[in-house]
Design a protein around this motif. Sequence first.
Motif, PDB file in Angstrom:
ATOM      1  N   ILE A  64       4.374 -17.557 -15.413  1.00  0.00           N
ATOM      2  CA  ILE A  64       4.275 -16.112 -15.178  1.00  0.00           C
ATOM      3  C   ILE A  64       5.041 -15.381 -16.264  1.00  0.00           C
ATOM      4  CG2 ILE A  64       4.894 -14.261 -13.596  1.00  0.00           C
ATOM      5  CD1 ILE A  64       4.591 -16.229 -11.323  1.00  0.00           C
ATOM      6  N   LYS A  65       4.409 -14.397 -16.852  1.00  0.00           N
ATOM      7  CA  LYS A  65       5.048 -13.565 -17.869  1.00  0.00           C
ATOM      8  C   LYS A  65       5.165 -12.144 -17.340  1.00  0.00           C
ATOM      9  CE  LYS A  65       4.628 -16.627 -21.366  1.00  0.00           C
ATOM     10  NZ  LYS A  65       4.931 -17.895 -20.782  1.00  0.00           N
ATOM     11  N   GLY A  66       6.385 -11.630 -17.361  1.00  0.00           N
ATOM     12  CA  GLY A  66       6.493 -10.236 -16.971  1.00  0.00           C
ATOM     13  C   GLY A  66       7.662  -9.980 -16.045  1.00  0.00           C
ATOM     14  N   PRO A  67       7.616  -8.844 -15.434  1.00  0.00           N
ATOM     15  CA  PRO A  67       6.499  -7.908 -15.441  1.00  0.00           C
ATOM     16  C   PRO A  67       6.396  -7.163 -16.771  1.00  0.00           C
ATOM     17  CG  PRO A  67       8.318  -6.975 -14.195  1.00  0.00           C
ATOM     18  CD  PRO A  67       8.728  -8.376 -14.588  1.00  0.00           C
ATOM     19  N   PHE A  68       5.175  -6.815 -17.122  1.00  0.00           N
ATOM     20  CA  PHE A  68       4.978  -6.062 -18.357  1.00  0.00           C
ATOM     21  C   PHE A  68       4.780  -4.575 -18.078  1.00  0.00           C
ATOM     22  CE2 PHE A  68       0.647  -7.417 -17.255  1.00  0.00           C
ATOM     23  CZ  PHE A  68      -0.084  -6.252 -17.420  1.00  0.00           C
ATOM     24  N   MET A  69       4.543  -4.228 -16.797  1.00  0.00           N
ATOM     25  CA  MET A  69       4.313  -2.832 -16.458  1.00  0.00           C
ATOM     26  C   MET A  69       4.679  -2.574 -15.003  1.00  0.00           C
ATOM     27  SD  MET A  69       0.790  -0.693 -16.770  1.00  0.00           S
ATOM     28  CE  MET A  69       0.847   1.081 -16.773  1.00  0.00           C
ATOM     29  N   GLN A  70       5.170  -1.346 -14.758  1.00  0.00           N
ATOM     30  CA  GLN A  70       5.406  -0.863 -13.397  1.00  0.00           C
ATOM     31  C   GLN A  70       4.697   0.478 -13.256  1.00  0.00           C
ATOM     32  OE1 GLN A  70       8.667   1.655 -12.392  1.00  0.00           O
ATOM     33  NE2 GLN A  70       9.359   0.227 -10.829  1.00  0.00           N
ATOM     34  N   ILE A  71       3.947   0.622 -12.175  1.00  0.00           N
ATOM     35  CA  ILE A  71       3.386   1.927 -11.820  1.00  0.00           C
ATOM     36  C   ILE A  71       4.051   2.346 -10.512  1.00  0.00           C
ATOM     37  CG2 ILE A  71       1.346   3.250 -11.154  1.00  0.00           C
ATOM     38  CD1 ILE A  71      -0.328   1.398 -12.904  1.00  0.00           C
ATOM     39  N   MET A  72       4.732   3.471 -10.567  1.00  0.00           N
ATOM     40  CA  MET A  72       5.370   4.030  -9.379  1.00  0.00           C
ATOM     41  C   MET A  72       4.597   5.277  -8.982  1.00  0.00           C
ATOM     42  SD  MET A  72       9.328   5.071  -8.579  1.00  0.00           S
ATOM     43  CE  MET A  72       9.470   6.344  -9.824  1.00  0.00           C
ATOM     44  N   THR A  73       4.153   5.298  -7.714  1.00  0.00           N
ATOM     45  CA  THR A  73       3.359   6.412  -7.209  1.00  0.00           C
ATOM     46  C   THR A  73       4.006   6.968  -5.957  1.00  0.00           C
ATOM     47  OG1 THR A  73       1.358   5.292  -8.011  1.00  0.00           O
ATOM     48  CG2 THR A  73       1.043   7.110  -6.481  1.00  0.00           C
ATOM     49  N   TYR A  74       4.144   8.282  -5.916  1.00  0.00           N
ATOM     50  CA  TYR A  74       4.537   8.957  -4.691  1.00  0.00           C
ATOM     51  C   TYR A  74       3.242   9.310  -3.956  1.00  0.00           C
ATOM     52  CZ  TYR A  74       9.421   9.677  -6.180  1.00  0.00           C
ATOM     53  OH  TYR A  74      10.736   9.509  -6.565  1.00  0.00           O
ATOM     54  N   CYS A  75       3.073   8.781  -2.755  1.00  0.00           N
ATOM     55  CA  CYS A  75       1.831   8.931  -1.999  1.00  0.00           C
ATOM     56  C   CYS A  75       2.070   9.719  -0.716  1.00  0.00           C
ATOM     57  CB  CYS A  75       1.275   7.561  -1.608  1.00  0.00           C
ATOM     58  SG  CYS A  75       1.066   6.409  -2.942  1.00  0.00           S
ATOM     59  N   LYS A  76       1.335  10.794  -0.554  1.00  0.00           N
ATOM     60  CA  LYS A  76       1.379  11.560   0.685  1.00  0.00           C
ATOM     61  C   LYS A  76       0.427  10.900   1.687  1.00  0.00           C
ATOM     62  CE  LYS A  76       1.110  16.274   2.343  1.00  0.00           C
ATOM     63  NZ  LYS A  76       1.032  17.674   1.924  1.00  0.00           N
ATOM     64  N   ASN A  77       0.851  10.775   2.932  1.00  0.00           N
ATOM     65  CA  ASN A  77       0.024  10.210   4.000  1.00  0.00           C
ATOM     66  C   ASN A  77      -0.539   8.851   3.599  1.00  0.00           C
ATOM     67  OD1 ASN A  77      -1.218  10.113   6.508  1.00  0.00           O
ATOM     68  ND2 ASN A  77      -2.997  11.276   5.828  1.00  0.00           N
ATOM     69  N   TYR A  78       0.332   7.954   3.229  1.00  0.00           N
ATOM     70  CA  TYR A  78       0.006   6.613   2.742  1.00  0.00           C
ATOM     71  C   TYR A  78      -0.925   5.882   3.701  1.00  0.00           C
ATOM     72  CZ  TYR A  78       1.113   1.933   0.832  1.00  0.00           C
ATOM     73  OH  TYR A  78       1.068   0.676   0.283  1.00  0.00           O
ATOM     74  N   PHE A  79      -2.133   5.585   3.256  1.00  0.00           N
ATOM     75  CA  PHE A  79      -3.160   4.907   4.053  1.00  0.00           C
ATOM     76  C   PHE A  79      -3.280   5.531   5.448  1.00  0.00           C
ATOM     77  CE2 PHE A  79      -2.292   1.573   0.871  1.00  0.00           C
ATOM     78  CZ  PHE A  79      -3.592   1.373   0.427  1.00  0.00           C
ATOM     79  N   ASN A  80      -3.279   6.877   5.474  1.00  0.00           N
ATOM     80  CA  ASN A  80      -3.441   7.645   6.723  1.00  0.00           C
ATOM     81  C   ASN A  80      -2.387   7.313   7.779  1.00  0.00           C
ATOM     82  OD1 ASN A  80      -5.785   9.049   5.805  1.00  0.00           O
ATOM     83  ND2 ASN A  80      -6.943   7.165   6.138  1.00  0.00           N
ATOM     84  N   SER A  81      -1.195   6.954   7.305  1.00  0.00           N
ATOM     85  CA  SER A  81      -0.111   6.583   8.226  1.00  0.00           C
ATOM     86  C   SER A  81       0.716   7.784   8.672  1.00  0.00           C
ATOM     87  CB  SER A  81       0.819   5.581   7.550  1.00  0.00           C
ATOM     88  OG  SER A  81       1.502   6.201   6.463  1.00  0.00           O
ATOM     89  N   GLY A  82       0.507   8.931   8.005  1.00  0.00           N
ATOM     90  CA  GLY A  82       1.357  10.082   8.279  1.00  0.00           C
ATOM     91  C   GLY A  82       2.691  10.010   7.557  1.00  0.00           C
ATOM     92  N   LYS A  83       2.898   8.958   6.800  1.00  0.00           N
ATOM     93  CA  LYS A  83       4.154   8.743   6.073  1.00  0.00           C
ATOM     94  C   LYS A  83       3.948   8.979   4.587  1.00  0.00           C
ATOM     95  CE  LYS A  83       6.372   7.181   9.706  1.00  0.00           C
ATOM     96  NZ  LYS A  83       7.487   7.882  10.304  1.00  0.00           N
ATOM     97  N   ASN A  84       4.997   9.477   3.942  1.00  0.00           N
ATOM     98  CA  ASN A  84       5.021   9.636   2.493  1.00  0.00           C
ATOM     99  C   ASN A  84       5.773   8.452   1.908  1.00  0.00           C
ATOM    100  OD1 ASN A  84       3.744  12.125   2.836  1.00  0.00           O
ATOM    101  ND2 ASN A  84       5.680  13.224   2.916  1.00  0.00           N
ATOM    102  N   VAL A  85       5.181   7.802   0.916  1.00  0.00           N
ATOM    103  CA  VAL A  85       5.693   6.520   0.456  1.00  0.00           C
ATOM    104  C   VAL A  85       5.832   6.496  -1.059  1.00  0.00           C
ATOM    105  CG1 VAL A  85       5.124   4.057   0.323  1.00  0.00           C
ATOM    106  CG2 VAL A  85       4.734   5.299   2.432  1.00  0.00           C
ATOM    107  N   CYS A  86       6.878   5.836  -1.508  1.00  0.00           N
ATOM    108  CA  CYS A  86       7.016   5.484  -2.917  1.00  0.00           C
ATOM    109  C   CYS A  86       6.448   4.077  -3.060  1.00  0.00           C
ATOM    110  CB  CYS A  86       8.476   5.505  -3.353  1.00  0.00           C
ATOM    111  SG  CYS A  86       8.728   4.890  -5.036  1.00  0.00           S
ATOM    112  N   SER A  87       5.348   3.959  -3.784  1.00  0.00           N
ATOM    113  CA  SER A  87       4.695   2.670  -4.006  1.00  0.00           C
ATOM    114  C   SER A  87       4.995   2.216  -5.425  1.00  0.00           C
ATOM    115  CB  SER A  87       3.183   2.806  -3.807  1.00  0.00           C
ATOM    116  OG  SER A  87       2.516   1.632  -4.218  1.00  0.00           O
TER     117      SER A  87
END
Length: 171
Positions: free
Chosen positions: A75-98
């Motif tokens: 395994i090489k890496g990680p070579f990249m990170q994507i951080m997303t702030y998500c409103k209503n994460y998968f319709n959970s009603g929660k706001n999530v940092c992914s």
Amino acid sequence: MKRVFINDDNLTIDDLDYEVIRVKGVIINDNNEILIAHNNNTYQLVGGHVEKSEDMEEALIREIKEETGINVSDIKGPFMQIMTYCKNYFNSGKNVCSKIYYYRILSNDLPNLNETSYDELESQTDFGLFYVKLDDFERFLKDSMDNKTIDINIGREMLLALECYNSLYCG
């Protein structure tokens, strides 16, 4: 490691309820093909959630084994990170940092479906694995986004990961 931040909903850190960490493998074989999965009506790279007792590489090794039956070690890496702030994460009603971490994996091992261990969602949907030529992958993703056969956010993240991968490893 390249870092990308996506915040389409203009959330602040105080708006977030919790954090999710996932790992994804950019699995490339000697034919310059990338292994992708189709699950829950969308395409995605192989990988998944990091559990509390795992570090990221342990989680990636486990996820690849569960989804493909392939044992990986290089395994090489990680070579990249994507951080997303998500409103209503998968319709959970929660706001999530992914946070998604992308790793480079070179492997000629073929998926072994007899060695997979799918989770409930993967078992209930038509989970499949296949290869796409790396040179064709960008077009494949864009066509999938146009045809709505990939979740638009997943497609965008995969395009960002592909761009970073190409700049680092396909120079």
